[in-house]
Design a protein around this motif. Structure first.
Motif, PDB file in Angstrom:
ATOM      1  N   ALA A 289     -15.012  15.291  33.489  1.00  0.00           N
ATOM      2  CA  ALA A 289     -16.265  15.640  34.147  1.00  0.00           C
ATOM      3  C   ALA A 289     -17.345  15.962  33.136  1.00  0.00           C
ATOM      4  N   ALA A 290     -18.583  15.688  33.547  1.00  0.00           N
ATOM      5  CA  ALA A 290     -19.731  16.036  32.710  1.00  0.00           C
ATOM      6  C   ALA A 290     -19.844  17.549  32.636  1.00  0.00           C
ATOM      7  N   PRO A 291     -20.266  18.085  31.519  1.00  0.00           N
ATOM      8  CA  PRO A 291     -20.262  19.532  31.330  1.00  0.00           C
ATOM      9  C   PRO A 291     -21.394  20.215  32.057  1.00  0.00           C
ATOM     10  N   ALA A 292     -21.168  21.450  32.395  1.00  0.00           N
ATOM     11  CA  ALA A 292     -22.228  22.289  32.949  1.00  0.00           C
ATOM     12  C   ALA A 292     -23.045  22.862  31.805  1.00  0.00           C
ATOM     13  N   ALA A 293     -24.168  23.505  32.163  1.00  0.00           N
ATOM     14  CA  ALA A 293     -25.012  24.122  31.145  1.00  0.00           C
ATOM     15  C   ALA A 293     -24.212  25.182  30.396  1.00  0.00           C
ATOM     16  N   GLY A 294     -24.516  25.356  29.124  1.00  0.00           N
ATOM     17  CA  GLY A 294     -23.826  26.356  28.328  1.00  0.00           C
ATOM     18  C   GLY A 294     -22.593  25.842  27.636  1.00  0.00           C
ATOM     19  N   GLU A 295     -22.302  24.549  27.738  1.00  0.00           N
ATOM     20  CA  GLU A 295     -21.112  23.996  27.111  1.00  0.00           C
ATOM     21  C   GLU A 295     -21.447  23.246  25.830  1.00  0.00           C
ATOM     22  N   ALA A 296     -22.571  23.554  25.209  1.00  0.00           N
ATOM     23  CA  ALA A 296     -22.970  22.868  23.977  1.00  0.00           C
ATOM     24  C   ALA A 296     -21.920  22.959  22.874  1.00  0.00           C
ATOM     25  N   PRO A 297     -21.248  24.132  22.649  1.00  0.00           N
ATOM     26  CA  PRO A 297     -20.220  24.161  21.604  1.00  0.00           C
ATOM     27  C   PRO A 297     -19.093  23.168  21.861  1.00  0.00           C
ATOM     28  N   ARG A 298     -18.665  23.049  23.139  1.00  0.00           N
ATOM     29  CA  ARG A 298     -17.602  22.094  23.446  1.00  0.00           C
ATOM     30  C   ARG A 298     -18.072  20.671  23.207  1.00  0.00           C
ATOM     31  N   GLN A 299     -19.325  20.388  23.554  1.00  0.00           N
ATOM     32  CA  GLN A 299     -19.869  19.064  23.320  1.00  0.00           C
ATOM     33  C   GLN A 299     -19.892  18.742  21.828  1.00  0.00           C
ATOM     34  N   THR A 300     -20.328  19.699  21.017  1.00  0.00           N
ATOM     35  CA  THR A 300     -20.400  19.491  19.574  1.00  0.00           C
ATOM     36  C   THR A 300     -19.016  19.272  18.988  1.00  0.00           C
TER      37      THR A 300
ATOM     38  N   THR B 214      -9.879  17.689  18.457  1.00  0.00           N
ATOM     39  CA  THR B 214      -9.665  17.232  19.837  1.00  0.00           C
ATOM     40  C   THR B 214      -8.984  18.325  20.652  1.00  0.00           C
ATOM     41  N   ALA B 215      -8.012  19.004  20.044  1.00  0.00           N
ATOM     42  CA  ALA B 215      -7.339  20.110  20.744  1.00  0.00           C
ATOM     43  C   ALA B 215      -8.305  21.271  20.990  1.00  0.00           C
ATOM     44  N   LEU B 216      -9.154  21.579  20.007  1.00  0.00           N
ATOM     45  CA  LEU B 216     -10.097  22.685  20.148  1.00  0.00           C
ATOM     46  C   LEU B 216     -11.174  22.414  21.193  1.00  0.00           C
ATOM     47  N   ALA B 217     -11.470  21.124  21.438  1.00  0.00           N
ATOM     48  CA  ALA B 217     -12.524  20.778  22.397  1.00  0.00           C
ATOM     49  C   ALA B 217     -12.092  20.997  23.845  1.00  0.00           C
ATOM     50  N   HIS B 218     -10.773  21.161  24.094  1.00  0.00           N
ATOM     51  CA  HIS B 218     -10.244  21.426  25.436  1.00  0.00           C
ATOM     52  C   HIS B 218     -10.744  20.385  26.452  1.00  0.00           C
TER      53      HIS B 218
END
Length: 534
Positions: free
Chosen positions: A11-22, A197-201
């Motif tokens: 799923a596309a991320p919600a707002a506030g998920e910039a660290p996961r995106q990076t 990849t593991a850290l990105a959950h």
């Protein structure tokens, strides 16, 4: 008509998920870094590999080609598996296959088994890359919302594309220690990719659809055969029945594949995506752009080493002029896509690329590396403006956000175009070089027959299209060759002008395809676009 595929599993991320995106973007960049570097790194180490393992010239050619063949054959399968099994899972599997194959390539034993060993595990490397790259691209697409996707993929393509130029530099440095290190260097890169990849959950869910095994076999054999024909055209010759048998047979199987896919309930590739006019334009622009982009690495490098007397590392630095323009313009192209849609970037990029390659071609005979940098940078900027917007816009228009499937299509188009470009330009370069060198040698007193024989050896030696070496000529011919080497370097530069003008023509055809793009921005992940003017 079949129902569209369900929404992507990630799923596309919600707002506030910039660290996961990076973190996800960084993970995918490390993963694909291996595949890009390996497209060019082996060529630099080839002489050392041949000397130590006593490979034949044709055997070494197969070591290189087996990787590219597997890429071409399995890209579509990799994209579809990303949708069926989840993009994260396929990234992990592809990375593991790639890095294990890399270790085994570096551990090749000496002796009669060496050539077969290297060819087999280079092919499995290609399989790992074919699984990995479409899935990695699908992860980035799914993690970033559509309004930010252009910038994210511009960074993805800009950095990963630039890594192709790092291959020769890294290869030269590692080979000074041992050529086996060019394969072992993938191990730490893969470990970083897997950790990130593991850290990105990233979340994955299986899609309850069967794999179209027959379709996968048809496209793998069809792509493999036709690409093999193009790859071997240099050594077999365009008049060879084997060359045309592979090309024609592969294309025939691909036609059968298209007809078969239209009648399958769960196809490997849903052909309805080609009903979208914008998608067709994106794919066509990618095809013509890749006719120039990937072959440039080979032809510019060989030109620098032969005509400019550059070392392999200096030749790699020569390519950095191109990538300076490429890296800057790719970020600009991503912003244009997000703000105005793909059409403006495609039109501007193809025009800049065509002009850049044409001006660059005109400077080749001056034999000055530093005088060529503005034109190399301009050509790179043109390609950089095209690559990310065309790829991203095509993926945005995927049916039901089936990202993996469409990334598999776009990467197949790119790889196929690269094979065609290498074959066609290589043939042009070989023939024009032979004609130019023949004229030069005849002007120095050699007979027509002797001049043609020596010129053919020169052309095959400098273009890699055969096993003949210039040093095999003796007597008067060898003496004339030593005396005329400065003129031969100019002859080779003139032959390369035909290649670079051909690249300019390819970008010009890409511009005509860009004009067919309807414009507008994709405003949702459903693959629909607004048709507001751009």
């Amino acid at each position: 008509m079949k129902a569209p595929h369900p929404r992507s599993d990630t799923a596309a991320p919600a707002a506030g998920e910039a660290p996961r995106q990076t973190t996800a973007l960084a993970a995918m960049l490390f993963a694909v870094a291996m595949t890009f570097i390996d497209q060019t790194i082996v060529a630099i180490a080839a002489p050392d590999i041949v000397d130590e393992l006593h490979l034949s010239a044709s055997g070494m050619q197969w070591v290189v080609n087996s990787y590219l063949l597997a890429l071409a054959a399995f890209f579509a399968l990799g994209g579809r598996l990303a949708d069926l099994l989840g993009a994260r899972r396929v990234v992990v599997v592809g990375t593991v296959v790639f890095v294990i194959s890399s270790v085994l390539c570096g551990c090749v034993p000496e002796g009669s088994l060496a050539q077969t060993w290297l060819i087999v595990f280079r092919a499995t490397q290609g399989l790992g890359a074919a699984l990995l790259f479409p899935a990695a691209l699908a992860v980035v697409v799914a993690v970033f919302p559509v309004e930010r996707r252009g910038r994210a993929l511009a960074l993805f393509f800009g950095l990963s594309g630039a890594l192709t130029a790092v291959g020769p530099l890294l290869g030269g440095w590692l080979t000074a220690w041992t050529w086996r290190a060019i394969f072992w260097v993938n191990v730490p890169v893969a470990l970083i990719a897997l950790a990130l990849t593991a850290l990105a959950h990233l979340s994955d869910r299986r899609r309850a659809e069967p794999l179209d095994v027959k379709g996968a076999a048809l496209i793998a054999v069809g792509m493999g055969l036709s690409v093999l024909g193009f790859q071997q055209a240099w050594s077999w010759g365009w008049g060879s029945a084997a060359t045309w048998g592979c090309v024609a047979g592969g294309l025939a199987l691909l036609c059968v594949f298209v007809r078969y896919e239209r009648g399958v309930r769960h196809p490997l590739i849903d052909m309805r995506v080609f009903d979208d006019r914008a998608f067709r334009a994106d794919a066509a622009v990618l095809f013509f752009s890749m006719l120039a982009f990937v072959p440039l690495f080979f032809f510019a490098s060989v030109y620098a080493q032969v005509s400019l007397s550059a070392s392999p590392n200096q030749a790699a630095l020569f390519l950095l002029y191109f990538f300076a323009g490429f890296a800057i313009a790719s970020q600009w192209g991503g912003r244009i896509l997000d703000d105005k849609g793909a059409r403006p970037a495609l039109k501007l990029g193809t025009v800049l690329g065509a002009v850049g390659f044409a001006l660059w071609a005109g400077e080749l005979t001056d034999l000055s590396m530093h005088d060529q940098w503005p034109y190399a940078a301009l050509a790179g900027a043109g390609i950089g403006l095209v690559l990310a917007p065309a790829s991203t816009d095509a993926v945005n228009r995927s049916l039901g956000a089936s990202y993996g499937e469409v990334t598999g299509i776009t990467q197949t188009v790119r790889n196929y175009a690269a094979s065609v470009g290498l074959a066609v330009y290589g043939t042009i370069l070989t023939h024009v070089t032979a004609d130019r060198v023949t004229s030069t040698l005849r002007s120095r007193g050699l007979s027509e027959e002797e001049a043609r024989e020596v010129a053919r050896g020169v052309a095959q030696s400098v273009t890699g299209s055969g096993d003949t070496r210039v040093t095999q000529s003796g007597g008067r011919a060898a003496e004339v060759m030593r005396e005329t080497m400065p003129a031969v370097r100019t002859d080779f530069a003139e032959a390369n002008q035909w290649v670079f003008y051909g690249m300019a023509v390819a970008l010009g055809l890409g511009f005509l395809c860009a004009l067919r793009h309807p414009g507008g921005r994709v405003t949702s992940d459903a693959g629909r676009s607004d048709r507001s003017p751009v």
